[in-house]
Scaffold this motif. Structure first.
Motif, PDB file in Angstrom:
ATOM      1  N   UNK A 144       0.868  -1.309   0.080  1.00  0.00           N
ATOM      2  CA  UNK A 144       0.050   0.023  -0.188  1.00  0.00           C
ATOM      3  C   UNK A 144       0.779   1.211  -0.022  1.00  0.00           C
ATOM      4  N   UNK A 145       1.560   1.029   1.146  1.00  0.00           N
ATOM      5  CA  UNK A 145       2.629   2.513   0.621  1.00  0.00           C
ATOM      6  C   UNK A 145       3.943   3.035  -0.472  1.00  0.00           C
ATOM      7  N   UNK A 146       4.392   1.693  -1.002  1.00  0.00           N
ATOM      8  CA  UNK A 146       4.654   1.532  -2.417  1.00  0.00           C
ATOM      9  C   UNK A 146       3.523   1.917  -3.838  1.00  0.00           C
ATOM     10  N   UNK A 147       2.959   1.836  -3.513  1.00  0.00           N
ATOM     11  CA  UNK A 147       1.557   2.373  -4.437  1.00  0.00           C
ATOM     12  C   UNK A 147       1.276   3.039  -4.173  1.00  0.00           C
ATOM     13  N   UNK A 148       0.954   3.712  -2.969  1.00  0.00           N
ATOM     14  CA  UNK A 148       0.598   5.708  -2.645  1.00  0.00           C
ATOM     15  C   UNK A 148       1.209   6.210  -3.183  1.00  0.00           C
ATOM     16  N   UNK A 149       3.205   5.895  -2.369  1.00  0.00           N
ATOM     17  CA  UNK A 149       3.986   6.350  -2.943  1.00  0.00           C
ATOM     18  C   UNK A 149       4.845   6.655  -4.137  1.00  0.00           C
ATOM     19  N   UNK A 150       4.735   5.789  -4.813  1.00  0.00           N
ATOM     20  CA  UNK A 150       5.863   5.641  -6.420  1.00  0.00           C
ATOM     21  C   UNK A 150       4.627   5.478  -7.350  1.00  0.00           C
ATOM     22  N   UNK A 151       4.236   4.244  -7.255  1.00  0.00           N
ATOM     23  CA  UNK A 151       3.106   4.149  -8.422  1.00  0.00           C
ATOM     24  C   UNK A 151       2.566   5.166  -8.757  1.00  0.00           C
ATOM     25  N   UNK A 152       1.121   6.113  -7.386  1.00  0.00           N
ATOM     26  CA  UNK A 152       0.521   6.959  -7.931  1.00  0.00           C
ATOM     27  C   UNK A 152       1.376   7.704  -8.246  1.00  0.00           C
ATOM     28  N   UNK A 153       2.569   7.987  -7.663  1.00  0.00           N
ATOM     29  CA  UNK A 153       2.777   9.308  -7.755  1.00  0.00           C
ATOM     30  C   UNK A 153       3.840   9.314  -9.695  1.00  0.00           C
ATOM     31  N   UNK A 154       3.770   7.913 -10.194  1.00  0.00           N
ATOM     32  CA  UNK A 154       5.360   8.391 -10.704  1.00  0.00           C
ATOM     33  C   UNK A 154       5.132  10.331 -11.734  1.00  0.00           C
ATOM     34  N   UNK A 155       4.220  10.168 -11.698  1.00  0.00           N
ATOM     35  CA  UNK A 155       4.811  11.402 -12.983  1.00  0.00           C
ATOM     36  C   UNK A 155       5.213  12.377 -12.217  1.00  0.00           C
ATOM     37  N   UNK A 156       4.732  12.516 -10.680  1.00  0.00           N
ATOM     38  CA  UNK A 156       5.271  13.547 -10.532  1.00  0.00           C
ATOM     39  C   UNK A 156       7.118  13.248 -10.312  1.00  0.00           C
ATOM     40  N   UNK A 157       7.532  12.025 -10.571  1.00  0.00           N
ATOM     41  CA  UNK A 157       8.861  11.630  -9.765  1.00  0.00           C
ATOM     42  C   UNK A 157       9.666  11.584 -11.670  1.00  0.00           C
ATOM     43  N   UNK A 158       8.809  11.204 -12.402  1.00  0.00           N
ATOM     44  CA  UNK A 158       9.045  11.475 -14.316  1.00  0.00           C
ATOM     45  C   UNK A 158       9.444  12.801 -13.880  1.00  0.00           C
ATOM     46  N   UNK A 159       9.069  13.480 -14.406  1.00  0.00           N
ATOM     47  CA  UNK A 159       8.826  14.807 -14.372  1.00  0.00           C
ATOM     48  C   UNK A 159       9.273  15.901 -13.332  1.00  0.00           C
ATOM     49  N   UNK A 160      10.358  15.478 -12.661  1.00  0.00           N
ATOM     50  CA  UNK A 160      10.965  16.015 -11.488  1.00  0.00           C
ATOM     51  C   UNK A 160      12.565  15.443 -11.948  1.00  0.00           C
ATOM     52  N   UNK A 161      12.927  14.642 -11.715  1.00  0.00           N
ATOM     53  CA  UNK A 161      13.727  13.951 -12.539  1.00  0.00           C
ATOM     54  C   UNK A 161      14.331  14.337 -14.138  1.00  0.00           C
ATOM     55  N   UNK A 162      13.198  14.368 -14.715  1.00  0.00           N
ATOM     56  CA  UNK A 162      14.116  14.829 -16.021  1.00  0.00           C
ATOM     57  C   UNK A 162      13.892  16.554 -16.229  1.00  0.00           C
ATOM     58  N   UNK A 163      13.080  17.069 -14.692  1.00  0.00           N
ATOM     59  CA  UNK A 163      13.798  18.529 -14.719  1.00  0.00           C
ATOM     60  C   UNK A 163      14.624  18.237 -14.212  1.00  0.00           C
ATOM     61  N   UNK A 164      15.199  17.845 -12.769  1.00  0.00           N
ATOM     62  CA  UNK A 164      16.983  17.590 -13.090  1.00  0.00           C
ATOM     63  C   UNK A 164      17.586  17.390 -13.336  1.00  0.00           C
ATOM     64  N   UNK A 165      17.412  16.591 -14.601  1.00  0.00           N
ATOM     65  CA  UNK A 165      18.612  15.621 -15.702  1.00  0.00           C
ATOM     66  C   UNK A 165      18.732  17.442 -16.725  1.00  0.00           C
ATOM     67  N   UNK A 166      17.915  17.539 -16.969  1.00  0.00           N
ATOM     68  CA  UNK A 166      17.860  19.296 -18.237  1.00  0.00           C
ATOM     69  C   UNK A 166      18.349  21.064 -16.847  1.00  0.00           C
TER      70      UNK A 166
END
Length: 174
Positions: A144-166
């Motif tokens: 439940x923790x992994x789903x709510x904090x990782x799977x359901x937040x994939x958009x945020x994680x990917x977008x912020x990681x892309x921003x950091x790379x840029x």
């Protein structure tokens, strides 16, 4: 009454149950299954309080959970008080808590801090489950923790990681 009246009158009616069974069923119905003010509600509230960092009586919580698991083992029907009533509510509350935490953390944290927080939350939930719940609940709560904090937040994680790379902030991604 149990030894004399019930034993002597059981031959007259097969509907007379042993007094111990009647008392146990009444206690189970009133103390366990009444919505809102039951052993289940108390135990779920105590787990929520522990999750928030409030001080709880660990012995009482372990005792409540032990009663629920023992009742589930003794049930003659397919109904499982622990899984159907208690664990389901614990999962719902855990899901709601970590959904709120994920939203809050995604607004204020960078990806590296967010990932560290997710690892900490999962470890805390595993520790909580180990202290208070049967082993069968441990993996369910971590999922439940992994789903709510990782799977359901994939958009945020990917977008912020892309921003950091840029922005060439790769040293923070370690």
């Amino acid at each position: 009454m149990e030894r004399f009246w019930i034993d002597n009158n059981r031959a007259l009616s097969t509907e007379i149950a042993p007094l111990e069974d009647v008392v146990f069923e009444a206690w189970r119905r009133e103390a366990i299954l009444v919505p809102g003010q039951t052993l289940i509600a108390c135990a779920v509230d105590m787990l929520d309080a522990d999750r928030r960092g409030d001080k709880i009586d660990a012995t009482t919580l372990r005792g409540c959970v032990q009663i629920l698991t023992q009742l589930s083992e003794e049930e003659a029907t397919s109904r499982n008080i622990y899984v159907d009533n208690f664990e389901r509510k614990v999962i719902q509350r855990t899901r709601a808590y970590y959904r709120r935490e994920a939203r809050r953390m995604s607004r204020i944290s960078s990806v590296p801090n967010y990932v560290r927080a997710v690892a900490r939350f999962c470890a805390l939930e595993m520790e909580r489950a180990q202290h208070f719940l049967p082993a069968s609940s441990k993996l369910v709560l971590c999922d439940v923790v992994e789903k709510e904090m990782v799977v359901n937040q994939t958009r945020y994680l990917v977008a912020d990681t892309a921003r950091m790379l840029q922005e060439s902030e790769t040293e923070h991604l370690r």
